[in-house]
Write a protein that holds these residues in place. Structure first.
Motif, PDB file in Angstrom:
ATOM      1  N   VAL A   1     -12.777   3.518   7.636  1.00 41.37           N
ATOM      2  CA  VAL A   1     -11.370   4.042   7.796  1.00 41.37           C
ATOM      3  C   VAL A   1     -10.722   3.691   6.525  1.00 41.37           C
ATOM      4  CG1 VAL A   1      -9.120   3.745   9.003  1.00 41.37           C
ATOM      5  CG2 VAL A   1     -11.142   3.979  10.446  1.00 41.37           C
ATOM      6  N   ARG A   2     -10.166   4.545   5.984  1.00 40.18           N
ATOM      7  CA  ARG A   2      -9.821   4.577   4.626  1.00 40.18           C
ATOM      8  C   ARG A   2      -8.324   3.907   4.509  1.00 40.18           C
ATOM      9  NH1 ARG A   2     -10.875   9.793   1.383  1.00 40.18           N
ATOM     10  NH2 ARG A   2     -10.057   8.708  -0.449  1.00 40.18           N
ATOM     11  N   ALA A   3      -7.407   3.985   5.493  1.00 42.22           N
ATOM     12  CA  ALA A   3      -5.991   3.330   5.597  1.00 42.22           C
ATOM     13  C   ALA A   3      -5.826   3.173   7.020  1.00 42.22           C
ATOM     14  CB  ALA A   3      -5.158   4.004   4.703  1.00 42.22           C
ATOM     15  N   GLY A   4      -4.926   2.161   7.114  1.00 41.16           N
ATOM     16  CA  GLY A   4      -4.373   2.065   8.374  1.00 41.16           C
ATOM     17  C   GLY A   4      -3.010   2.053   8.722  1.00 41.16           C
TER      18      GLY A   4
ATOM     19  N   GLY B   1       5.138   0.649  11.169  1.00 41.55           N
ATOM     20  CA  GLY B   1       5.159   1.724  10.019  1.00 41.55           C
ATOM     21  C   GLY B   1       4.539   1.381   8.851  1.00 41.55           C
ATOM     22  N   LEU B   2       3.933   0.081   8.585  1.00 39.20           N
ATOM     23  CA  LEU B   2       3.700  -0.272   7.338  1.00 39.20           C
ATOM     24  C   LEU B   2       1.876   0.401   7.353  1.00 39.20           C
ATOM     25  CD1 LEU B   2       4.779  -3.978   7.184  1.00 39.20           C
ATOM     26  CD2 LEU B   2       5.649  -1.881   6.434  1.00 39.20           C
ATOM     27  N   LEU B   3       1.642   0.763   6.264  1.00 37.43           N
ATOM     28  CA  LEU B   3       0.243   1.369   5.839  1.00 37.43           C
ATOM     29  C   LEU B   3      -0.357   0.157   5.147  1.00 37.43           C
ATOM     30  CD1 LEU B   3       0.942   4.594   4.302  1.00 37.43           C
ATOM     31  CD2 LEU B   3      -0.476   4.370   6.236  1.00 37.43           C
ATOM     32  N   SER B   4      -1.690  -0.042   5.396  1.00 35.30           N
ATOM     33  CA  SER B   4      -2.468  -1.208   4.736  1.00 35.30           C
ATOM     34  C   SER B   4      -3.921  -0.422   4.398  1.00 35.30           C
ATOM     35  CB  SER B   4      -2.540  -2.440   5.525  1.00 35.30           C
ATOM     36  OG  SER B   4      -3.201  -2.024   6.751  1.00 35.30           O
TER      37      SER B   4
ATOM     38  N   PRO C   1      -7.534  -0.849   1.428  1.00 32.26           N
ATOM     39  CA  PRO C   1      -7.915  -1.151  -0.040  1.00 32.26           C
ATOM     40  C   PRO C   1      -7.271   0.026  -0.858  1.00 32.26           C
ATOM     41  CG  PRO C   1      -9.823  -0.797   1.410  1.00 32.26           C
ATOM     42  CD  PRO C   1      -8.822  -0.845   2.383  1.00 32.26           C
ATOM     43  N   GLU C   2      -7.226   1.290  -0.325  1.00 32.25           N
ATOM     44  CA  GLU C   2      -6.797   2.152  -1.220  1.00 32.25           C
ATOM     45  C   GLU C   2      -5.270   2.350  -1.411  1.00 32.25           C
ATOM     46  OE1 GLU C   2      -8.980   6.093  -1.054  1.00 32.25           O
ATOM     47  OE2 GLU C   2     -10.070   4.912   0.690  1.00 32.25           O
ATOM     48  N   VAL C   3      -4.453   1.653  -0.352  1.00 33.48           N
ATOM     49  CA  VAL C   3      -2.949   1.569  -0.362  1.00 33.48           C
ATOM     50  C   VAL C   3      -2.357   0.609  -1.515  1.00 33.48           C
ATOM     51  CG1 VAL C   3      -0.689   0.926   0.791  1.00 33.48           C
ATOM     52  CG2 VAL C   3      -3.054   1.863   2.161  1.00 33.48           C
ATOM     53  N   VAL C   4      -1.754   1.385  -2.319  1.00 37.45           N
ATOM     54  CA  VAL C   4      -0.999   0.876  -3.640  1.00 37.45           C
ATOM     55  C   VAL C   4       0.524   0.650  -3.146  1.00 37.45           C
ATOM     56  CG1 VAL C   4      -0.459   1.389  -6.002  1.00 37.45           C
ATOM     57  CG2 VAL C   4      -2.589   2.367  -5.036  1.00 37.45           C
TER      58      VAL C   4
ATOM     59  N   ARG D   1      10.275  -0.949  -1.420  1.00 34.79           N
ATOM     60  CA  ARG D   1       8.780  -1.098  -1.823  1.00 34.79           C
ATOM     61  C   ARG D   1       8.333   0.308  -1.019  1.00 34.79           C
ATOM     62  NH1 ARG D   1       5.597  -5.941  -0.553  1.00 34.79           N
ATOM     63  NH2 ARG D   1       7.262  -6.871  -1.643  1.00 34.79           N
ATOM     64  N   VAL D   2       7.287   0.658  -1.664  1.00 34.74           N
ATOM     65  CA  VAL D   2       6.548   2.102  -1.255  1.00 34.74           C
ATOM     66  C   VAL D   2       5.111   1.511  -1.226  1.00 34.74           C
ATOM     67  CG1 VAL D   2       5.924   4.410  -2.053  1.00 34.74           C
ATOM     68  CG2 VAL D   2       8.177   3.511  -2.544  1.00 34.74           C
ATOM     69  N   LEU D   3       4.504   1.789  -0.034  1.00 33.70           N
ATOM     70  CA  LEU D   3       3.115   1.580   0.232  1.00 33.70           C
ATOM     71  C   LEU D   3       2.354   3.018   0.395  1.00 33.70           C
ATOM     72  CD1 LEU D   3       3.761  -0.844   3.383  1.00 33.70           C
ATOM     73  CD2 LEU D   3       3.825  -1.387   0.827  1.00 33.70           C
TER      74      LEU D   3
END
Ligand code: S6P
Ligand code: ZN
Length: 196
Positions: free
Chosen positions: A15-18, A24-27, A29-32, A62-64
Motif C-alpha cells: 500500500v503506497r499511502a494511508g 483525514g491525515l495521509l501518511s 513513505p511517498e507522502v511529502v 501544512r500539506v501532506l
C-alpha cells in the motif's frame, strides 16, 4: 450453485499511502509534508504590520501530499490533506495562498474532514465568491478557477484535495492580484469582503 472465489495468483503490492479516516491525515513513505509559516504569508495578508507583531514561525498550514507522478506529468491522480490552523491576522482569518491551475482545463475536488471554512473562488474575469466548508462537504473547483481556503472556525480545518498530476500550479497571478476579496471577521462573524 456458485463456486468459492479463488485467490488470485501473483505478488502482493504494498500500500503506497494511508488515509486515517477519522483525522483525514495521509501518511506513508511517498507522502511529502510541506509546512507554511506565518512569515511566508506576509505579502498575502491585508495587514502585514499586524503580522509583524505575531510569531513569525507559527504554523499556518501544512500539506501532506501523495503525488504518484511528478507535478506536470500526466498519468496519475494526486491527493493531499491540508491542515489549516485557526487564527487571524487582524480581522482576516488564516488562509492558504491560493492558486490557479497551470493547465487551465483542469478541475479539482475538495472534501472536508473536520472544521469550518470558506472556499474562496474566482475566475480570471469574475468577482470572488465562496462556498461554506463543513465536515463532509464536497466542493468542485471548476477549470480556470482560482481557489483559496480560509479557516473561519476555532479548530484546525482539515480537507482533502484531489487533482490530476498534469494540472500544475500557478501562484503568480494570485500573489500579484489576490482574489479581490478577503475573509474577514465582521461583527463577530466571517464574511467575504470585497477589497484588495
Ligand atoms: C492543490 C490543492 C491543495 C493546496 C493546499 C495549499 O491543487 O489545491 O492541496 O495546494 O490546500 O494551498 P496552496 O494555495 O498554498 O497550494
Ligand atoms: Zn488546486
Amino acid at each position: 450453485m456458485s463456486e468459492a472465489p479463488q485467490a488470485a495468483s501473483g505478488a502482493e503490492a504494498p500500500v503506497r499511502a494511508g488515509l486515517d479516516l477519522s483525522t483525514g491525515l495521509l501518511s506513508g513513505p511517498e507522502v511529502v509534508v510541506s509546512v507554511r509559516r506565518l512569515a511566508s504569508l506576509r505579502d498575502y495578508v491585508r495587514e502585514p504590520e499586524v503580522l509583524d507583531t505575531m510569531d513569525a514561525d507559527g504554523e499556518v498550514y501544512r500539506v501532506l501530499a501523495f503525488e504518484p507522478a511528478p507535478e506536470g506529468v500526466p498519468g496519475a491522480v494526486c491527493c493531499a490533506t491540508t491542515v489549516l490552523q485557526p487564527g487571524r491576522v487582524g480581522d482576516e482569518y488564516f488562509f492558504t495562498r491560493g492558486h490557479y491551475h497551470a493547465a487551465e482545463d483542469r478541475p479539482e475536488l475538495e472534501v472536508v474532514v473536520r472544521g469550518e471554512g470558506f472556499l474562496v473562488l474566482r475566475g480570471a474575469d469574475t468577482a470572488a465568491w465562496y462556498e461554506p466548508m463543513l465536515p463532509g462537504s464536497v466542493h468542485h473547483v471548476p477549470p480556470g478557477v482560482a481557489h483559496r481556503v480560509a479557516n473561519v472556525g476555532e479548530e484546525p480545518l482539515v480537507f482533502l484535495s484531489f487533482w490530476a498530476s498534469e494540472t500544475g500550479h500557478d501562484y503568480v497571478a494570485i500573489a500579484r492580484d489576490g482574489f479581490g476579496a478577503r475573509v474577514r471577521c465582521v461583527g463577530g462573524r466571517p464574511a467575504l469582503v470585497a477589497g484588495p
